[in-house]
Design a protein around this motif. Structure first.
Motif, PDB file in Angstrom:
ATOM      1  N   GLY A   1       0.817  -1.228  -0.025  1.00  0.00           N
ATOM      2  CA  GLY A   1       0.071   0.188  -0.049  1.00  0.00           C
ATOM      3  C   GLY A   1       0.842   1.245  -0.146  1.00  0.00           C
ATOM      4  O   GLY A   1       0.338   2.496  -0.152  1.00  0.00           O
ATOM      5  N   THR A   2       2.213   1.137  -0.046  1.00  0.00           N
ATOM      6  CA  THR A   2       3.101   2.653  -0.014  1.00  0.00           C
ATOM      7  C   THR A   2       2.737   3.326  -1.203  1.00  0.00           C
ATOM      8  O   THR A   2       2.450   4.515  -1.244  1.00  0.00           O
ATOM      9  CB  THR A   2       4.444   2.224   0.167  1.00  0.00           C
ATOM     10  OG1 THR A   2       4.740   1.460   1.369  1.00  0.00           O
ATOM     11  CG2 THR A   2       5.491   2.995   0.016  1.00  0.00           C
ATOM     12  N   LEU A   3       2.780   2.703  -2.338  1.00  0.00           N
ATOM     13  CA  LEU A   3       2.496   3.481  -3.546  1.00  0.00           C
ATOM     14  C   LEU A   3       1.318   4.020  -3.380  1.00  0.00           C
ATOM     15  O   LEU A   3       1.034   5.399  -4.284  1.00  0.00           O
ATOM     16  CB  LEU A   3       2.555   2.497  -4.907  1.00  0.00           C
ATOM     17  CG  LEU A   3       4.099   2.078  -5.202  1.00  0.00           C
ATOM     18  CD1 LEU A   3       4.149   1.318  -6.438  1.00  0.00           C
ATOM     19  CD2 LEU A   3       5.160   3.174  -5.119  1.00  0.00           C
ATOM     20  N   LYS A   4       0.146   3.470  -3.129  1.00  0.00           N
ATOM     21  CA  LYS A   4      -0.891   3.788  -2.932  1.00  0.00           C
ATOM     22  C   LYS A   4      -1.228   5.203  -2.109  1.00  0.00           C
ATOM     23  O   LYS A   4      -1.883   6.183  -2.569  1.00  0.00           O
ATOM     24  CB  LYS A   4      -2.211   2.901  -2.668  1.00  0.00           C
ATOM     25  CG  LYS A   4      -3.554   3.386  -2.356  1.00  0.00           C
ATOM     26  CD  LYS A   4      -4.402   2.382  -2.267  1.00  0.00           C
ATOM     27  CE  LYS A   4      -6.019   2.538  -1.749  1.00  0.00           C
ATOM     28  NZ  LYS A   4      -6.297   3.530  -0.896  1.00  0.00           N
ATOM     29  N   LYS A   5      -0.581   4.974  -1.064  1.00  0.00           N
ATOM     30  CA  LYS A   5      -0.529   6.183  -0.006  1.00  0.00           C
ATOM     31  C   LYS A   5       0.184   7.338  -0.675  1.00  0.00           C
ATOM     32  O   LYS A   5      -0.117   8.520  -0.400  1.00  0.00           O
ATOM     33  CB  LYS A   5       0.268   5.660   1.129  1.00  0.00           C
ATOM     34  CG  LYS A   5       0.110   6.657   2.383  1.00  0.00           C
ATOM     35  CD  LYS A   5       1.231   6.101   3.541  1.00  0.00           C
ATOM     36  CE  LYS A   5       1.300   7.140   4.556  1.00  0.00           C
ATOM     37  NZ  LYS A   5       1.991   6.511   5.713  1.00  0.00           N
ATOM     38  N   LEU A   6       1.336   7.085  -1.204  1.00  0.00           N
ATOM     39  CA  LEU A   6       2.127   8.246  -2.028  1.00  0.00           C
ATOM     40  C   LEU A   6       1.273   8.663  -2.948  1.00  0.00           C
ATOM     41  O   LEU A   6       1.255  10.038  -3.124  1.00  0.00           O
ATOM     42  CB  LEU A   6       3.540   7.756  -2.411  1.00  0.00           C
ATOM     43  CG  LEU A   6       4.481   7.317  -1.277  1.00  0.00           C
ATOM     44  CD1 LEU A   6       5.648   6.586  -1.883  1.00  0.00           C
ATOM     45  CD2 LEU A   6       4.926   8.526  -0.473  1.00  0.00           C
ATOM     46  N   GLY A   7       0.601   8.034  -3.770  1.00  0.00           N
ATOM     47  CA  GLY A   7      -0.135   8.531  -4.928  1.00  0.00           C
ATOM     48  C   GLY A   7      -1.490   9.208  -4.292  1.00  0.00           C
ATOM     49  O   GLY A   7      -1.710  10.702  -4.922  1.00  0.00           O
ATOM     50  N   GLU A   8      -1.808   9.139  -3.100  1.00  0.00           N
ATOM     51  CA  GLU A   8      -2.983   9.958  -2.528  1.00  0.00           C
ATOM     52  C   GLU A   8      -2.469  11.166  -2.152  1.00  0.00           C
ATOM     53  O   GLU A   8      -3.121  12.210  -2.090  1.00  0.00           O
ATOM     54  CB  GLU A   8      -3.943   8.942  -1.660  1.00  0.00           C
ATOM     55  CG  GLU A   8      -4.547   8.053  -2.191  1.00  0.00           C
ATOM     56  CD  GLU A   8      -5.188   7.034  -1.275  1.00  0.00           C
ATOM     57  OE1 GLU A   8      -4.696   7.005  -0.069  1.00  0.00           O
ATOM     58  OE2 GLU A   8      -6.204   6.124  -1.702  1.00  0.00           O
ATOM     59  N   GLN A   9      -1.243  11.027  -1.679  1.00  0.00           N
ATOM     60  CA  GLN A   9      -0.759  12.211  -0.961  1.00  0.00           C
ATOM     61  C   GLN A   9      -0.205  13.149  -1.854  1.00  0.00           C
ATOM     62  O   GLN A   9      -0.588  14.262  -1.631  1.00  0.00           O
ATOM     63  CB  GLN A   9       0.613  11.788  -0.012  1.00  0.00           C
ATOM     64  CG  GLN A   9       1.614  12.872   0.475  1.00  0.00           C
ATOM     65  CD  GLN A   9       2.883  12.526   0.852  1.00  0.00           C
ATOM     66  OE1 GLN A   9       2.984  11.218   1.129  1.00  0.00           O
ATOM     67  NE2 GLN A   9       3.946  13.679   0.891  1.00  0.00           N
ATOM     68  N   PHE A  10       0.073  12.876  -2.939  1.00  0.00           N
ATOM     69  CA  PHE A  10       0.497  13.929  -4.106  1.00  0.00           C
ATOM     70  C   PHE A  10      -0.519  14.326  -5.121  1.00  0.00           C
ATOM     71  O   PHE A  10      -0.584  15.257  -5.774  1.00  0.00           O
ATOM     72  CB  PHE A  10       1.676  13.596  -4.744  1.00  0.00           C
ATOM     73  CG  PHE A  10       2.988  13.526  -3.825  1.00  0.00           C
ATOM     74  CD1 PHE A  10       3.724  14.877  -3.591  1.00  0.00           C
ATOM     75  CD2 PHE A  10       3.546  12.187  -3.021  1.00  0.00           C
ATOM     76  CE1 PHE A  10       4.802  15.039  -2.761  1.00  0.00           C
ATOM     77  CE2 PHE A  10       4.575  12.601  -2.323  1.00  0.00           C
ATOM     78  CZ  PHE A  10       5.347  13.750  -2.199  1.00  0.00           C
ATOM     79  N   PHE A  11      -1.245  13.168  -5.561  1.00  0.00           N
ATOM     80  CA  PHE A  11      -2.298  13.236  -6.390  1.00  0.00           C
ATOM     81  C   PHE A  11      -3.757  13.353  -6.283  1.00  0.00           C
ATOM     82  O   PHE A  11      -4.763  13.473  -7.005  1.00  0.00           O
ATOM     83  CB  PHE A  11      -2.164  12.518  -7.589  1.00  0.00           C
ATOM     84  CG  PHE A  11      -0.602  12.438  -8.132  1.00  0.00           C
ATOM     85  CD1 PHE A  11      -0.369  13.559  -9.080  1.00  0.00           C
ATOM     86  CD2 PHE A  11       0.585  11.693  -7.971  1.00  0.00           C
ATOM     87  CE1 PHE A  11       1.194  13.687  -9.444  1.00  0.00           C
ATOM     88  CE2 PHE A  11       1.684  11.686  -8.249  1.00  0.00           C
ATOM     89  CZ  PHE A  11       2.009  12.743  -8.995  1.00  0.00           C
ATOM     90  N   GLY A  12      -4.205  12.747  -5.053  1.00  0.00           N
ATOM     91  CA  GLY A  12      -5.547  12.303  -4.517  1.00  0.00           C
ATOM     92  C   GLY A  12      -5.968  11.063  -5.106  1.00  0.00           C
ATOM     93  O   GLY A  12      -7.065  10.718  -4.848  1.00  0.00           O
ATOM     94  N   GLU A  13      -5.194  10.352  -5.618  1.00  0.00           N
ATOM     95  CA  GLU A  13      -5.539   8.751  -6.072  1.00  0.00           C
ATOM     96  C   GLU A  13      -4.118   8.035  -6.301  1.00  0.00           C
ATOM     97  O   GLU A  13      -3.139   8.655  -6.423  1.00  0.00           O
ATOM     98  CB  GLU A  13      -6.422   9.016  -7.252  1.00  0.00           C
ATOM     99  CG  GLU A  13      -5.719   9.393  -8.647  1.00  0.00           C
ATOM    100  CD  GLU A  13      -6.659   9.377  -9.805  1.00  0.00           C
ATOM    101  OE1 GLU A  13      -6.248   8.747 -10.820  1.00  0.00           O
ATOM    102  OE2 GLU A  13      -7.597  10.306  -9.781  1.00  0.00           O
ATOM    103  N   ASP A  14      -4.441   6.770  -6.419  1.00  0.00           N
ATOM    104  CA  ASP A  14      -3.439   5.892  -6.604  1.00  0.00           C
ATOM    105  C   ASP A  14      -2.909   5.813  -8.132  1.00  0.00           C
ATOM    106  O   ASP A  14      -3.482   5.250  -8.855  1.00  0.00           O
ATOM    107  CB  ASP A  14      -3.810   4.479  -6.274  1.00  0.00           C
ATOM    108  CG  ASP A  14      -2.550   3.364  -6.391  1.00  0.00           C
ATOM    109  OD1 ASP A  14      -1.400   3.830  -6.781  1.00  0.00           O
ATOM    110  OD2 ASP A  14      -2.990   2.472  -6.028  1.00  0.00           O
ATOM    111  N   VAL A  15      -1.823   6.451  -8.512  1.00  0.00           N
ATOM    112  CA  VAL A  15      -1.460   6.621 -10.097  1.00  0.00           C
ATOM    113  C   VAL A  15      -0.411   5.440 -10.369  1.00  0.00           C
ATOM    114  O   VAL A  15      -0.017   5.531 -11.530  1.00  0.00           O
ATOM    115  CB  VAL A  15      -0.643   8.048 -10.061  1.00  0.00           C
ATOM    116  CG1 VAL A  15      -1.488   9.119  -9.802  1.00  0.00           C
ATOM    117  CG2 VAL A  15       0.674   8.209  -9.324  1.00  0.00           C
TER     118      VAL A  15
END
Length: 257
Positions: free
Chosen positions: A240-254
């Motif tokens: 889930g790290t990539l999902k968390k970082l995506g949401e942090q920077f873009f608001g969704e899992d990129v």
């Protein structure tokens, strides 16, 4: 023999320094040197306190943690980055590299993508969705002059309104001087996340099958190192790290494709 010739003969012959393989640096827990711009928000940029951050930067740090190594970021202009990797100034490049050209594919390898991106269209909040890119024919479209998006909009027959920056295009839509703006999906997601009261919304984006994936890039002929980086990336996706970082920077899992 002259004195100068004797001196030259007595000097030890120097041999070129052999480049240390990336897999050896990983196995020996050496610090990895990472090329990045540091001026390309939200992927690689400096916070107000000077700290280097961004989606690509934080993904790279997370990969390094999985590998059990440290990373040192070396900021460099984009046009010198891949040459720096080829020349051994960096071990890795982290800067939204899709590695699409045959020339670069012959020299470098890209790890499993940590982000997928395409084109996105943003309009005012009351605008109807756009079913396909061809639907922008005749629509007043703000695009950056001489960009890829300018070319696409021109091919689709849009009514072009040229700008120098993405921000100008968004402003023109807000001011009703353009109906839509076309630009990079991730950059626009970043804008919409940071500006929830902008009065703008996404109305179309590139279908998943047509998106390009960006990944960490290393020099060719390092299959073991590439495998280790890919394994680390798979773990970051699974935990889930990539999902968390995506949401942090873009608001969704990129990282999803």
């Amino acid at each position: 023999m002259s004195a100068s010739a004797q001196n030259q003969a007595s000097q030890p012959t120097s041999t070129p320094t052999e480049t240390v393989k990336l897999i050896d640096k990983i196995n020996n827990k050496q610090t990895l040197l990472v090329g990045t711009m540091g001026t390309y928000a939200p992927f690689t940029y400096h916070e107000t306190d000077g700290k280097l951050t961004g989606y690509d930067v934080e993904v790279t740090r997370a990969v390094a943690e999985k590998l059990g190594v440290q990373v040192e970021f070396k900021e460099t202009p984009w046009d010198a980055m891949m040459a720096g990797l080829k020349g051994g100034r960096f071990d890795i490049v982290a800067n939204q590299v899709a590695l699409t050209s045959p020339e670069r594919q012959a020299m470098f390898d890209k790890a499993e993508p940590y982000s997928w991106s395409g084109k996105m269209i943003v309009a005012r909040a009351d605008h109807a969705p756009i079913a396909k890119i061809e639907d922008i024919k005749g629509v007043k479209t703000a695009v950056m002059l001489a960009s890829n998006y300018d070319e696409v909009a021109k091919q689709m027959g849009a009514d072009l309104v040229h700008t120098d920056t993405m921000a100008q295009g968004l402003l023109l839509v807000q001011q009703k001087r353009a109906d839509i703006t076309l630009n990079d999906e991730l950059s626009l997601l970043d804008y919409l996340k940071k500006n929830p009261d902008s009065g703008l919304k996404e109305v179309w984006r590139t279908p998943s099958a047509e998106k390009l994936g960006a990944g960490l890039v290393i020099n060719k002929n390092e299959p073991e190192a590439l495998a280790k980086i890919n394994e680390a990336m798979a773990e970051l996706k699974a935990d889930g790290t990539l999902k968390k970082l995506g949401e942090q920077f873009f608001g969704e899992d990129v990282s999803l494709h």
